[in-house]
Design a protein around this motif. Sequence first.
Motif, PDB file in Angstrom:
ATOM      1  N   PHE A  98      53.734  -2.850   7.579  1.00 43.75           N
ATOM      2  CA  PHE A  98      53.263  -1.955   8.717  1.00 43.75           C
ATOM      3  C   PHE A  98      54.281  -2.123   9.935  1.00 43.75           C
ATOM      4  CE2 PHE A  98      49.600  -2.660   5.952  1.00 43.75           C
ATOM      5  CZ  PHE A  98      48.972  -1.365   5.845  1.00 43.75           C
ATOM      6  N   SER A  99      54.777  -0.951  10.251  1.00 45.06           N
ATOM      7  CA  SER A  99      55.557  -0.869  11.411  1.00 45.06           C
ATOM      8  C   SER A  99      54.661   0.017  12.464  1.00 45.06           C
ATOM      9  CB  SER A  99      56.805  -0.054  11.379  1.00 45.06           C
ATOM     10  OG  SER A  99      57.642  -0.887  10.275  1.00 45.06           O
ATOM     11  N   TYR A 100      53.704   0.571  12.188  1.00 46.06           N
ATOM     12  CA  TYR A 100      52.921   1.353  13.496  1.00 46.06           C
ATOM     13  C   TYR A 100      51.437   1.165  12.966  1.00 46.06           C
ATOM     14  CZ  TYR A 100      57.355   3.941  13.037  1.00 46.06           C
ATOM     15  OH  TYR A 100      58.875   4.355  12.852  1.00 46.06           O
ATOM     16  N   PHE A 117      47.764  -9.535  12.365  1.00 46.20           N
ATOM     17  CA  PHE A 117      49.166  -9.016  12.822  1.00 46.20           C
ATOM     18  C   PHE A 117      49.729 -10.302  13.713  1.00 46.20           C
ATOM     19  CE2 PHE A 117      48.104  -4.474  12.560  1.00 46.20           C
ATOM     20  CZ  PHE A 117      49.074  -4.217  11.630  1.00 46.20           C
ATOM     21  N   ILE A 147      56.214  -3.920  15.911  1.00 45.53           N
ATOM     22  CA  ILE A 147      55.153  -2.934  15.847  1.00 45.53           C
ATOM     23  C   ILE A 147      54.915  -2.161  16.867  1.00 45.53           C
ATOM     24  CG2 ILE A 147      52.625  -2.726  14.921  1.00 45.53           C
ATOM     25  CD1 ILE A 147      52.870  -5.329  13.409  1.00 45.53           C
ATOM     26  N   HIS A 148      54.860  -0.907  16.616  1.00 47.49           N
ATOM     27  CA  HIS A 148      54.717   0.263  17.572  1.00 47.49           C
ATOM     28  C   HIS A 148      53.101   0.571  17.646  1.00 47.49           C
ATOM     29  CE1 HIS A 148      58.962   1.009  17.933  1.00 47.49           C
ATOM     30  NE2 HIS A 148      58.887   0.829  16.653  1.00 47.49           N
ATOM     31  N   ARG A 181      57.271  -8.133  20.388  1.00 47.44           N
ATOM     32  CA  ARG A 181      56.791  -7.632  19.315  1.00 47.44           C
ATOM     33  C   ARG A 181      55.914  -6.401  19.268  1.00 47.44           C
ATOM     34  NH1 ARG A 181      53.491 -12.026  16.155  1.00 47.44           N
ATOM     35  NH2 ARG A 181      52.655 -12.179  18.534  1.00 47.44           N
ATOM     36  N   PHE A 182      54.885  -6.292  19.795  1.00 41.25           N
ATOM     37  CA  PHE A 182      53.961  -5.054  19.987  1.00 41.25           C
ATOM     38  C   PHE A 182      54.156  -4.120  21.141  1.00 41.25           C
ATOM     39  CE2 PHE A 182      51.315  -8.806  18.435  1.00 41.25           C
ATOM     40  CZ  PHE A 182      51.483  -8.429  16.968  1.00 41.25           C
TER      41      PHE A 182
END
Length: 358
Positions: free
Chosen positions: A26-28, A53, A60-61, A131-132
Motif C-alpha cells: 500500500f502507498s495510499y 502500518f 504512505i500518502h 513516512r506518513f
Amino acid sequence: MLPLEVYAGQKARETIMKHGFTPEIFSYFLGASGGPKWFSLAGLDRVLFPEWFANVSHQIHVIGSSAGAFRTICAVQDDPLAAINRLAESYSTTTYSSDKPTAREITQKAEDLLKIMVDDAGKQQVLNNDRFKAHLIVAKCLGATRYESKVRQLSGLAMSAAMNTVSRKRLSRLYERYVFSTPNTTFNIDDPYELPTHYCSLTQGNIHQALLASGSIPVVIEGVEEIEGAPKGMYRDGGIIDYHFDVSFGPDEGLVLYPHFYNKPIPGWFDKGLKGRVPHRSSYDNVVMLVPSASFVANLPYSKIPDRKDFEVLDANTRIKYWQTVLKETDRLGEYFIKAVSDGTLVDSIKPLPFKQI
C-alpha cells in the motif's frame, strides 16, 4: 457472520494474490467525508496506523476530506492512537446551547475540537513525519457559496446541484480542489472529470485553517476566507467535490487502502441523489475497501451507523451514549482485521467491488 467485508479492484486483487496482504503493497490511505459516520471505522483506525502500518519503511500518502481530513491528521502524528482517541472523545461528546445552534457556535466548537486533536507539538510532528504524508482536500468556492449569507449559500447549492446533474464536469465553474500536503513529498490527483486541482504546502500556521475548511459544511459551519499559503477566497468542505472520491493518485504505484462505512462510494456531495453517478473503473482498480458488514451494523444501537441527523432526532445524553457505544463496538473490526491478516483468512474473504463502474 463476519464483522468486516473486504472488496478490491481487479489490479488490487492481482497484487494481493501475488504479494499477500501486507502493509508493503500500500502507498495510499483514503478517508472519506461523512461526519460522525466515521465512528463506525474508529476501531480500524485504532489498529491501522498505531499497529499495522507502524513498521513500514516506505512513504504512505494519507488523504482525506472533511472528517477524513481529521482522521488523516491524527494518523500522521507520533502517537496516532492517542490522537484518534482524542478526536473520537471530543467529537462524540460535543454539545450545543440549543437544538438549533448558529453557524458561529458550531464553528467555535469545531475550532475547539481541532485544538484538542492537534496542538502545536502535534502540528510539528505532522510536518516532520517522513513516512506518513498528510494530504487534506478542500473546496474553494467560486459561485454563490463563496458568501456567508445563508440565502446566497442555499442559492449556490441549488445551482451547484443543477449543474452537477447535467455533468459533474460543470462543477469546475463553481469549485476548485485545493490539496494541502506536508512537505518533502510528491503527490498528484488524476481526476477523470478534470476538475481544477491546486497543491499547497501545509505549515505550522495553516494546519488548523485547512482542517477547518475541509470540514466546513455549507450553511452549517462558517467557511474559511484565508488559508496561509493559498489565494484569498472562500474555502469549504472538501466533500463538496470529493465526498467518497472518484479519482486516482500518483505517482507511486502501490495500492489504496480505503476503510469506508458504505460499500458503494458516492463521488461528490451533489451525487448523493443520482443513482447513475458511479465511480470510474480507473479510480478503483487498485483500491481495497474495508467495510463494516450489514450484520455488524444491524447489531449496533438503532441498527445503523451514526450520522449528523442524530443531532436533530436524539437528545444530547442519548446521542452521546449511542455514539460512544458505537466507538467501543467498532474495536471488534480492528481486532478482526489484525487476526484475519495474521491467519490469512482476510485474503480468502476478498470480494470484487460490489458496485457498477464506468
